[in-house]
Design an enzyme around this catalytic site. Structure first.
Site, PDB file in Angstrom:
ATOM      1  N   GLY A 155      11.982  -0.569   2.580  1.00  0.00           N
ATOM      2  CA  GLY A 155      10.788  -0.436   3.408  1.00  0.00           C
ATOM      3  C   GLY A 155      11.081  -0.697   4.868  1.00  0.00           C
ATOM      4  O   GLY A 155      11.135  -1.852   5.304  1.00  0.00           O
ATOM      5  N   GLU A 214       7.282   2.406   9.616  1.00  0.00           N
ATOM      6  CA  GLU A 214       5.894   1.940   9.787  1.00  0.00           C
ATOM      7  C   GLU A 214       5.110   3.008  10.543  1.00  0.00           C
ATOM      8  O   GLU A 214       5.703   3.903  11.146  1.00  0.00           O
ATOM      9  CB  GLU A 214       5.886   0.628  10.585  1.00  0.00           C
ATOM     10  CG  GLU A 214       6.608  -0.489   9.867  1.00  0.00           C
ATOM     11  CD  GLU A 214       6.487  -1.826  10.604  1.00  0.00           C
ATOM     12  OE1 GLU A 214       5.772  -1.882  11.635  1.00  0.00           O
ATOM     13  OE2 GLU A 214       7.098  -2.792  10.133  1.00  0.00           O
ATOM     14  N   GLY A 263       8.990   4.873  13.402  1.00  0.00           N
ATOM     15  CA  GLY A 263       9.716   5.823  12.558  1.00  0.00           C
ATOM     16  C   GLY A 263      11.138   5.938  13.073  1.00  0.00           C
ATOM     17  O   GLY A 263      12.002   5.115  12.757  1.00  0.00           O
ATOM     18  N   THR A 323       9.907   5.494  -0.359  1.00  0.00           N
ATOM     19  CA  THR A 323      10.312   6.023  -1.664  1.00  0.00           C
ATOM     20  C   THR A 323      10.370   4.857  -2.655  1.00  0.00           C
ATOM     21  O   THR A 323      11.041   3.861  -2.391  1.00  0.00           O
ATOM     22  CB  THR A 323      11.680   6.728  -1.548  1.00  0.00           C
ATOM     23  OG1 THR A 323      11.609   7.718  -0.523  1.00  0.00           O
ATOM     24  CG2 THR A 323      12.077   7.385  -2.864  1.00  0.00           C
ATOM     25  N   ARG A 335      19.125  42.040 -10.357  1.00  0.00           N
ATOM     26  CA  ARG A 335      17.980  42.755  -9.779  1.00  0.00           C
ATOM     27  C   ARG A 335      18.446  44.107  -9.229  1.00  0.00           C
ATOM     28  O   ARG A 335      19.392  44.170  -8.438  1.00  0.00           O
ATOM     29  CB  ARG A 335      17.392  41.914  -8.647  1.00  0.00           C
ATOM     30  CG  ARG A 335      16.402  42.607  -7.760  1.00  0.00           C
ATOM     31  CD  ARG A 335      15.123  42.919  -8.488  1.00  0.00           C
ATOM     32  NE  ARG A 335      14.117  43.441  -7.585  1.00  0.00           N
ATOM     33  CZ  ARG A 335      13.014  44.048  -7.994  1.00  0.00           C
ATOM     34  NH1 ARG A 335      12.774  44.201  -9.296  1.00  0.00           N
ATOM     35  NH2 ARG A 335      12.131  44.488  -7.129  1.00  0.00           N
ATOM     36  N   GLU A 346      15.701   9.541   6.519  1.00  0.00           N
ATOM     37  CA  GLU A 346      16.885   8.747   6.881  1.00  0.00           C
ATOM     38  C   GLU A 346      17.450   9.159   8.251  1.00  0.00           C
ATOM     39  O   GLU A 346      18.657   9.213   8.452  1.00  0.00           O
ATOM     40  CB  GLU A 346      17.940   8.814   5.768  1.00  0.00           C
ATOM     41  CG  GLU A 346      17.381   8.215   4.473  1.00  0.00           C
ATOM     42  CD  GLU A 346      18.371   8.076   3.336  1.00  0.00           C
ATOM     43  OE1 GLU A 346      19.529   7.748   3.614  1.00  0.00           O
ATOM     44  OE2 GLU A 346      17.963   8.285   2.197  1.00  0.00           O
TER      45      GLU A 346
END
Ligand SMILES: Cc1cc2nc3c(=O)[nH]c(=O)nc-3n(C[C@H](O)[C@H](O)[C@H](O)COP(=O)(O)OP(=O)(O)OC[C@H]3O[C@@H](n4cnc5c(N)ncnc54)[C@H](O)[C@@H]3O)c2cc1C
Length: 461
Positions: free
Chosen positions: A181, A184, A188, A215, A346, A441
């Protein structure tokens, strides 16, 4: 039951020729299903393509043991995760059953010592695991990555012997999930702007504040979180890391599958979780707000150096960037594999789409960039594993692989035409999953700042 190449939930083969009518059709070759050695189902894909896919794994950094890990994870990813990934994504559900299987296989503790409950493998093995999982589904890969690098590594790297003994075995065996954590509402990219405060009350600290986009804030039980412990100190000083414990928000599911909750782990009162974020991608991954409301965290849960939390955080993120780079690389490679299988079957203008030179150019560019990213990722991992400095290399690997993965998945959707725009083909999920790799991250801009800072040193400030 999972049948080879068929979705568990009864959906169709994702490599099947386009299912609906229209001008295309699949041509005479469609329908001759065969299983390639690497486990992908090809419908009459030329042998050269199948061989190319299987040979994409270089072994420059790998020992035989690495290749065994890779093959084991590849099998799990393709047999267990691939058939269920679409459903978890569509329903935005945390994949508890698959997490239990990954825990049982030791995938939630790959790089940690066996005496701490880990698999006792090296860092390269861990990166291989993330890479392989992400080829099939990024949500599963980030679940392992956030748990291992962000949630567990700070305790392994900075914890006391007692903290390691108490918390790491629970995390490494997957008994509970971990998280980190840091972010905030107002902090960031500028993580030093942390506003969460921790006040010393003798045998415990009282935390107040909120962390966003965390997360495993919901499903996790052990979160390493930062809080300001010296309001008078310069921005990046006066921040300390804490090991915060809480109950999983998904007690029923955790109990059902038998992982994700440890009743004997003492929990910190006053730690609350917000609602699950409704995200563009990584939809099966759990992302939420984590709120500290007069949260009581025992003094013995202070992690590492007091007021040294910012430095710990930078260290953790440097390693995390290699993991996220491997994840982005995996998405890009998975998208290329889908394109090879699709364009080979295809048909338009009476030929396989893969036979057009314009399509060759797109495939060749994707493969070349993937190969470049692979070298950046595994080189950065090798530097870390061998104890060499790796900060700029980790940032370069993350920057390049995440931007490549966005380009590659957009291209993959394009090569699938209209089918790529439907949820029936995994490339649309891959494209959605790719975007966050340029943000999480440390955004691409922050990676460029890290790299430039290494180039320019003091001149930059
Ligand atoms: C799905 C998901 C999972 C996440 N998981 C976690 C987690 O587990 N733990 C955690 O702590 N955080 C987590 N995050 C948060 C993530 O790390 C941040 O979103 C990220 O660091 C960016 O911060 P921000 O969102 O506040 O954006 P901001 O920092 O507000 O950035 C906005 C824009 O400004 C740019 N910008 C900012 N500063 C500069 C600058 N100096 N120069 C140039 N451009 C700049 C950014 O690059 C970006 O483009 C997660 C986020 C998501 C979406």
């Amino acid at each position: 039951m999972h049948r080879r190449g068929v979705w568990d939930d009864g959906l169709t083969l994702h490599q099947k020729p386009p299912p609906r009518g229209g001008t295309g059709g699949t041509g005479g070759k469609g329908g001759n299903a065969s299983e390639a050695p690497c486990g992908l189902l090809y419908l009459a894909a030329p042998a050269a393509l199948a061989a190319y896919i299987c040979n994409m794994d270089d072994s420059l950094y790998f020992t035989d043991q690495h290749l065994q890990v890779r093959d084991m994870v590849r099998d799990v990813a393709r047999q267990v995760i691939r058939p269920t990934a679409r459903r978890y994504d569509l329903e935005s559900q945390f994949p508890w059953d698959n997490v239990k299987q990954m825990a049982d296989l030791g995938l939630l503790g790959i790089p940690w010592p066996e005496q701490l409950g880990g698999a006792g493998m090296d860092y390269l093995s861990y990166i291989i695991v993330i890479h392989e999982l992400a080829k099939v589904d990024a949500s599963h890969a980030i679940t392992v990555s956030a748990h291992t690098t962000l949630g567990t590594s700070p305790i392994v790297d900075f914890g006391t012997e007692e903290q390691k003994r108490r918390f790491v075995p629970l995390l490494a065996t997957g008994k509970v999930l971990g998280g980190f954590g840091l972010t905030e509402p107002g902090a960031g990219s500028d993580a030093g702007g942390t506003k969460t405060v921790a006040v010393d009350r003798g045998d415990h600290y009282v935390l107040n504040g909120s962390k966003i986009f965390i997360t495993h804030a919901g499903v996790g039980e052990i979160i390493v979180a930062t809080a300001r412990t010296d309001p008078a100190a310069k921005k990046t000083r006066g921040i300390t890391s804490f090991i915060v414990t809480k109950d999983t928000c998904d007690l029923a599911e955790a109990t059902r599958v038998g992982t994700g909750h440890e009743p004997t782990l003492p929990k910190c009162p006053g730690v609350l979780t917000g609602k699950k974020e409704d995200k563009l991608g990584w939809r099966a991954s759990d992302t939420r707000e984590l709120v500290f409301q007069d949260a009581i965290v025992p003094r013995e849960n202070v992690l590492g150096q007091f007021n040294g939390g910012f430095r710990h955080m930078l260290h953790t993120l440097d390693g995390g960037r290699i993991g996220l780079a491997a994840l982005a690389l995996g998405i890009a490679e998975g998208a290329l594999e889908e394109c090879l299988a699709f364009t080979a079957t295809r048909k338009q203008f009476g030929k396989a789409v893969a036979s057009f030179q314009g399509v060759h150019f797109a495939l060749a560019d994707m493969a070349t960039e993937i190969e470049a990213a692979k070298h950046l990722v595994y080189h950065a991992a090798w530097l870390k594993q061998t104890g060499r400095p790796f900060k700029p290399e980790a940032a370069m690997a993350k920057l390049y692989a995440s931007e490549l993965c966005m380009r590659a998945t957009i291209k993959a959707v394009q090569l699938h035409g209209g089918y790529g725009y439907t949820t029936e083909y995994p490339v649309e999920r891959m494209m959605r999953d790719a975007k966050i790799c340029e943000i999480g991250e440390g955004t691409s801009e922050i990676q460029r700042i890290v790299i430039a800072r290494q180039l320019l040193g003091d001149l930059i400030d």
